[in-house]
Every structure is written in C-alpha cells, then in structure tokens.
Design an enzyme around this catalytic site. Structure first.
Site, PDB file in Angstrom:
ATOM      1  CD  GLU A  78     -45.599  20.743   2.493  1.00  0.00           C
ATOM      2  OE1 GLU A  78     -44.730  19.878   2.431  1.00  0.00           O
ATOM      3  OE2 GLU A  78     -45.920  21.313   3.548  1.00  0.00           O
ATOM      4  CB  CYS A  86     -52.477  25.838   6.569  1.00  0.00           C
ATOM      5  SG  CYS A  86     -50.781  26.211   6.988  1.00  0.00           S
ATOM      6  CB  CYS A 112     -38.696  29.226   4.004  1.00  0.00           C
ATOM      7  SG  CYS A 112     -38.776  30.624   5.150  1.00  0.00           S
ATOM      8  CB  CYS A 171     -37.009  28.524  11.910  1.00  0.00           C
ATOM      9  SG  CYS A 171     -37.495  30.239  11.623  1.00  0.00           S
ATOM     10  CB  CYS A 201     -38.985  25.256  10.165  1.00  0.00           C
ATOM     11  SG  CYS A 201     -40.137  25.438   8.792  1.00  0.00           S
ATOM     12  N   GLY A 227     -42.908  29.187   3.612  1.00  0.00           N
ATOM     13  CA  GLY A 227     -42.445  30.526   3.262  1.00  0.00           C
ATOM     14  C   GLY A 227     -42.769  31.594   4.280  1.00  0.00           C
ATOM     15  CD  GLU A 228     -42.022  35.921   7.220  1.00  0.00           C
ATOM     16  OE1 GLU A 228     -42.034  35.067   8.120  1.00  0.00           O
ATOM     17  OE2 GLU A 228     -42.808  36.892   7.210  1.00  0.00           O
ATOM     18  CB  SER A 237     -48.039  33.129  10.466  1.00  0.00           C
ATOM     19  OG  SER A 237     -47.058  32.693  11.381  1.00  0.00           O
ATOM     20  CB  SER A 256     -42.903  32.793  14.362  1.00  0.00           C
ATOM     21  OG  SER A 256     -43.935  32.189  13.602  1.00  0.00           O
ATOM     22  CB  ILE A 257     -42.512  34.923  20.051  1.00  0.00           C
ATOM     23  CG1 ILE A 257     -43.393  36.134  19.698  1.00  0.00           C
ATOM     24  CG2 ILE A 257     -41.519  35.244  21.170  1.00  0.00           C
ATOM     25  CD1 ILE A 257     -42.631  37.425  19.455  1.00  0.00           C
ATOM     26  CG  HIS A 258     -40.949  30.084  17.497  1.00  0.00           C
ATOM     27  ND1 HIS A 258     -42.220  29.624  17.755  1.00  0.00           N
ATOM     28  CD2 HIS A 258     -40.871  30.211  16.142  1.00  0.00           C
ATOM     29  CE1 HIS A 258     -42.866  29.474  16.608  1.00  0.00           C
ATOM     30  NE2 HIS A 258     -42.080  29.818  15.626  1.00  0.00           N
ATOM     31  CG  HIS A 301     -46.365  18.840  13.285  1.00  0.00           C
ATOM     32  ND1 HIS A 301     -46.913  17.840  12.531  1.00  0.00           N
ATOM     33  CD2 HIS A 301     -47.398  19.556  13.747  1.00  0.00           C
ATOM     34  CE1 HIS A 301     -48.226  17.948  12.533  1.00  0.00           C
ATOM     35  NE2 HIS A 301     -48.554  18.988  13.261  1.00  0.00           N
ATOM     36  CB  CYS A 313     -43.985  24.528   8.185  1.00  0.00           C
ATOM     37  SG  CYS A 313     -43.509  25.876   7.150  1.00  0.00           S
TER      38      CYS A 313
END
Ligand code: SAH
Length: 347
Positions: A86, A99, A106, A110, A113, A154-155, A186, A209-211, A281, A322
């Site tokens: 995407e 983006c 991935c 998480c 996600c 992805g990372e 990111s 990405s702390i979250h 989202h 994502c």
C-alpha cells in the site's frame, strides 16, 4: 550521486559510452520517469535496444486506487511475485505527503495494527520502495510528492539494506530530489537502524513509535519491546543528533490516562522530542477503542512543557491506516510464525 547512478556509470564506461549517458538514464528512471528504455529518446537507438535487452525496469502494477472525501488517495500495488503493498498520498495545503511501505507485511505484530496481523512476507527491494514515489510521477495526472514518510506497511529499520540506498534515491538531485528534512523514517525503535540513520550526513527525520510510557504497557502492545525495551529506545533517541518525533497512538482506556501523560512527558523531555498523538484508525487489529481523552492528554503534555500535535485522521473512509486496504481487498490470512532473525535485515 545515487548508488544506482554509480553502477550505471560503470556500466556505461564498460560499453564505451560517455558518462553523461548514466545521468540521462537516471533522469528517466526517477526525475522524469518513462515507462521503458524504448521511451528514452534522448539516447541513441542502439543504446536503447541494448539496455532493453539487458535490463528490466518493472512498473508496480496498480490494483486499486481509492480517493477519500478528504482528498487522501490510497494505492494498492501488486508486485511481480503477487505480493501486495500500500501507498497513501495525503494532500495538506501545498504539501503532498506520500506514505510508503518498506516490507510486504510486518513481523512485529503490534496489537492495534492491521499489517502486524497479516504477518511478514518479505522485504521490499530498492526499486519497489523508491518505485512507489516513481509511480506517482507516472500516473496520468502525476502527483507531485513533496514529503515522504516511511509509515506504510513494514518496519523500515528491519530492511535497512534496501532503505539506506532508497533514501539516497529519494533525496539526491539526480534521483527524486526530495529534501532530506522532508523524508521521515518511522520505527518501533530498532536500535542498530537508529544508529545507522544517525550516521548518514543528510538531515533525514526520525519518528519513533513509542505508544506506551512504561515497559509493562509497551510490552503488551508491542512484542518488539522484548528485544528493544523502552529504556534503550529512549537512550538511543537522546543520542540521535537531530530532533526526534514520538508517535503515540491514542487507545481509549489503555494508554490515555493522566498518569500516562505525565510519564510520557518525562520521556519526551529527556529526549527533547516532539510528540505526535495519533487517533486510532479503527479496523486495525480488533479490540481497541478510539480515545476520547486526546485533547486533554495533549494539554497535560503541554503543561509539562512538551511540544505536541494531534495528528489529523486522514482517509478514514478508505481504510487508510497501515495495512488496512490490503486486508479489506485481499482478506486476512493466517499469521506466519515469527521470523528467524536471519530473515530480518538490520543495518
Ligand atoms: N513499523 C514502523 C512504521 C509503520 S507504521 C512503525 O511502527 O513506526 C506507522 C505508524 O502507524 C506507527 O506509529 C504505527 O504504530 C501506526 N499505526 C498502525 N496501526 C494504526 C492504527 N490502526 N491507527 C493509528 N495508527 C496506527
């Protein structure tokens, strides 16, 4: 010069062509892309034929293009092995942020996600990552990308081998010519990747990405916290020589209380980080609610002296977070077993 250009230059030399031919080809690959070598009419015909015979320049195949009522556009591309990725184009004033994805699927899983839920398929190659920006220039009515964020599938730091040269192609004047400060990587906090990025001389931006502001909570939301615990990520952010952004997805009743704001403020101040609060989202992995506390949470951070912004949700009607479009179009599939470290490239 972009890495590809050096190799192109060597190739041109080998076949007895002047060096400017490499620049002409690079230009028609990236800056003003064309569909095929045959269309590179600035080159002499025999050279075009030679290139056509020896190299490929595959397009990404567009499966769907959806436009949100807010102008956000989402693209689903099929790769040659059938994988789908995407790309999202987000207009905002006179900016156009793209983006992009760095992996198909991935491995990190998480909890909130959609990409995590589909599991990891493979790393993208350089031409597939940079190709997402290139495709925007090849559309019938080209989209002029001013900013790029690695916030698709992805990372990126677990595919540094491809992301590193991609950054050069995105940034270099002979490539896509996008300013380094307009390119953001990111990451969940892959430490070797953060070091590798800091060693690049360009001013690429880093978002982490702390979250969650504590190890206990972060562990629940992000399994990668076992390998890269919050404390180590914070230390790496402190050492990073440019200003970092913390991303913090607001999960109702989970990480959105005052105690979390105070803890997060402490961490942000240690790193002089800017905090981006992200509304959830819906349609990622299930079981989470959007937070109703976001404005208050932002205020609490501000009172602690932290700079904070609430990210506008974009493309809600087209499943733009994502991994969501691929899930919607192609269905979920059973997650794959966790990846061996050898499958995941770091730095
Ligand atoms: N792997 C990298 C980059 C991809 S995700 C990373 O995690 O940073 C980009 C951002 O979108 C991350 O901050 C991620 O946590 C966030 N995100 C994922 N799913 C989301 C959802 N359903 N709602 C809001 N943000 C989401």
């Amino acid at each position: 010069p972009a890495a590809g250009e050096i190799r192109l230059g060597q190739y041109m030399e080998q076949i007895g062509q002047p060096p400017y031919r490499a620049r002409q080809v690079a230009r028609h690959l990236w800056t003003a892309p064309v569909n095929s070598f045959a269309e590179m009419t600035a080159l002499p015909l025999p050279l075009r034929e030679k290139l056509e015979a020896q190299f490929e320049m595959p397009r990404l195949e567009l499966i769907t293009r959806q436009t949100s009522s807010d102008g956000t556009e989402k693209f689903l591309f099929r790769l040659r092995d059938g994988e789908a990725i995407e790309t999202v184009a987000i207009p905002e004033g006179n900016r156009m942020t793209l983006c992009i994805s760095s992996q198909a699927g991935c491995a990190l899983q998480c909890a909130f996600c959609a990409t995590g839920a589909m599991g990891f398929s493979r790393n993208l190659a350089v031409h597939e990552i940079a190709g997402q920006v290139r495709e925007m220039r090849l559309l019938d009515s080209a989209i002029h990308v001013t900013n790029v964020v690695f916030m698709g599938m992805g990372e990126p730091m677990m595919n540094w081998k491809a992301v590193d040269p991609t950054l050069t192609i995105l940034n270099d004047a002979s490539g896509l010519g996008i300013g380094a400060r307009h390119i953001t990587i990111s990451t969940v906090g892959v430490l070797p990747g953060i070091v590798a990025l800091s060693e690049r001389p360009e001013q690429f931006r880093l978002a982490i990405s702390i979250h969650a502001p504590s190890d206990e909570l972060r562990q629940e939301l992000m399994p990668i916290n076992t390998k890269y615990p919050l404390r180590d990520v914070i230390e790496a952010a402190k050492k990073f020589d440019r200003r970092v952004t913390f991303e913090y997805v607001m999960l109702g009743g989970v990480n959105d209380q005052e105690v979390h704001a105070l803890q997060l403020a402490q961490l942000a101040k240690e790193c002089r980080a800017f905090v981006n609060l992200i509304p959830l989202h819906p349609g990622g992995a299930r079981g989470f609610q959007r937070s109703e506390n976001t404005p208050r949470f932002a205020r609490e951070l501000r009172e602690q002296g932290v700079e904070v912004a609430i990210r506008k949700s974009r493309g809600m009607d087209i499943a733009a977070a994502c991994g969501q479009l691929r899930v919607e179009r192609l269905g979920r599939r059973p997650p794959r077993p966790p990846q061996q470290d050898s499958d995941v490239q770091v730095a």
